[in-house]
Design a protein around this motif. Structure first.
Motif, short mmCIF file in Angstrom:
data_model
loop_
_atom_site.label_atom_id
_atom_site.label_comp_id
_atom_site.label_asym_id
_atom_site.label_seq_id
_atom_site.Cartn_x
_atom_site.Cartn_y
_atom_site.Cartn_z
N ALA A 105 6.73 -6.95 7.41
CA ALA A 105 6.07 -7.56 6.25
C ALA A 105 6.94 -8.67 5.67
CB ALA A 105 5.80 -6.49 5.19
N ARG A 106 6.32 -9.77 5.28
CA ARG A 106 7.05 -10.90 4.70
C ARG A 106 7.17 -10.80 3.18
NH1 ARG A 106 4.78 -16.50 6.64
NH2 ARG A 106 6.67 -17.12 5.49
N HIS A 107 6.19 -10.14 2.54
CA HIS A 107 6.18 -10.07 1.07
C HIS A 107 5.93 -8.62 0.66
CE1 HIS A 107 5.90 -14.42 1.31
NE2 HIS A 107 4.83 -14.29 2.07
N SER A 108 6.82 -8.07 -0.16
CA SER A 108 6.66 -6.69 -0.62
C SER A 108 7.26 -6.56 -2.01
CB SER A 108 7.33 -5.71 0.34
OG SER A 108 8.73 -5.93 0.38
N ALA A 109 6.83 -5.51 -2.72
CA ALA A 109 7.33 -5.26 -4.07
C ALA A 109 7.14 -3.79 -4.38
CB ALA A 109 6.60 -6.12 -5.10
N ALA A 110 7.93 -3.29 -5.32
CA ALA A 110 7.72 -1.96 -5.84
C ALA A 110 6.64 -2.02 -6.91
CB ALA A 110 9.02 -1.42 -6.45
#
Length: 434
Positions: A105-110
């Protein structure tokens, strides 16, 4: 499908705006429409110590953004397959992952803390154009903020399991209010549908669909090679032990010897999990004195061959097509199993497996329920199951049931992608007329 059009006046490289909770034209009316349980929960979650926290999120990608939330590893695998197909139709789309995140994945967040200020800040930063949620852990404040931001929200694979929220036990249940914020909920069974209706989900929100799985393209095989091997084995009963780890080799050979006493023409194909496991396969074959064909040495089975030994899984696409029955390796020994059963079901194999299937438990359960797979516990039960399932009519019935599971999952993927495209196109059209 044509790429999504940006709104008029949109500056290239900038994020596309969405409406965020708290805007004047929606705030007062939204509060008036909130259920009492949700209002109480939101008031409690606005604790001073959490109100002003702002995580250091990375920069939002340019253009349109699809937000995918995976509660479990199995959800992640299903969403990953869905994302790849969606990107084929919308190549200008970026993906934001929360929850379980693929390594690629290139973009992730909590996920933010579940309060309106934190959720609004999350949405203000990422400005997603569509959200897809999996799992039973609901976030009422986050879903309320998405609702106020007019963010379309979809849930997939809703089943009979109970939903949970972060609300304390003494508070009124916020589950109905949270579920009401989904535009579409894809539920997997009649019981799941009844459960959702009891939670106040409307007819317009519900879609009955098969479970969305991590379907992958079927393993390839040269047609000429398949024809040659099928001709060599003739009408002999044949079963496959696929992706077999070293610790299971002896169990498989013992099961084959036991079954061979009642079916003398029975042929076993052994495909090790890795090349390193091939030595254990050869040693096990030597110990049983079975007449063995070494496939990677160029041998072709004849009428006296009892075992075909392969070097690695490289040609599993061939053996799934040749063998009407497959035991999926690593599932008898604890800590070994990681074989996706859909790869066998997609190529017409009835399936046997052990109790240790790890992250693929939900998929195996679906196949068992459909009559496509059967669990075994040891060499004795495996040998007995081979004798029972290898019967042509039984193997064919199980293979057909497995194929139906595979195709139903593919149909669900098509329906979800169509819904994604429809919602994104509507948002694009709304932006163009503003």
């Amino acid at each position: 499908m044509a790429p999504l059009a940006p709104p008029p006046g949109h500056r290239a490289g900038s994020a596309m705006p969405v409406r965020i909770a708290g805007q004047a034209e929606r705030g007062a009316s939204a509060m008036a429409r909130r259920p009492l349980a949700l209002s109480a929960y939101l008031a409690m979650s606005r604790a001073p110590e959490t109100r002003d926290r702002r995580p250091d999120w990375p920069e939002r990608p340019r253009g349109w953004l699809l937000w995918l939330h995976a509660q479990t590893a199995a959800d992640m695998a299903a969403l990953w397959a869905l994302a790849q197909r969606t990107l084929q139709q919308h190549p200008d789309l970026s993906i934001l992952w929360t929850g379980h995140t693929p390594e690629a994945a290139r973009h992730s967040a909590a996920l933010p803390e579940d309060s309106l200020p934190a959720a609004a800040a999350f949405l203000a930063h990422w400005q997603p154009n569509l959200m897809i949620w999996t799992g039973h852990e609901l976030r009422p404040a986050l879903l309320e903020a998405a609702h106020e931001a007019q963010l379309p929200c979809l849930m997939i694979n809703a089943d009979e399991a109970a939903f949970t929220t972060p609300a304390p036990r003494w508070m009124p249940d916020t589950t109905p209010a949270a579920l009401s914020r989904f535009d579409t909920i894809f539920c997997v069974s009649r019981e799941a549908e009844r459960k959702l209706r009891r939670q106040g989900v409307t007819e317009a929100q519900l879609v009955r669909a098969a479970t969305l799985g991590a379907g992958a393209p079927p393993l390839d095989c040269p047609p000429e090679l398949h024809e040659d091997v099928a001709a060599a084995v003739g009408g002999r009963p044949i079963w496959l032990a696929a992706r077999l780890p070293s610790v299971e080799m002896r169990t498989i050979f013992d099961a084959h010897v036991a079954a061979g006493r009642l079916a003398p023409r029975l042929l076993l194909v052994v495909v090790p999990a890795t090349s390193a496991d091939a030595d254990a396969a050869w040693a096990a074959a030597d110990e049983t004195d079975l007449r063995t064909c070494f496939w990677d040495a160029g041998d072709m089975p004849d009428d006296l061959t009892q075992v075909i030994l392969c070097e690695s899984p490289a040609e599993l696409g061939l053996w799934y097509r040749v063998a009407p029955l497959a035991y999926l390796g690593g599932s008898l020994a604890a800590g070994q199993g990681d074989t996706d059963p859909l790869e066998a079901a997609a190529l017409g194999s009835a399936i046997l497996y052990g109790p240790n299937v790890g992250r693929h438990l939900a998929t195996y359960s679906r196949l068992v329920e459909a009559g496509a797979a059967r669990i075994v516990r040891d060499a004795d039960s495996l040998g007995s199951a081979v004798l029972q399932v290898i019967a042509p009519d039984r193997a064919a019935a199980m293979a057909h049931a497995g194929w139906e599971v595979v195709t139903a999952s593919a149909e669900t993927e098509d329906r979800v992608i169509a819904r994604i495209s429809d919602l994104l196109d509507r948002r694009s059209a709304r932006k163009e007329v503003r």
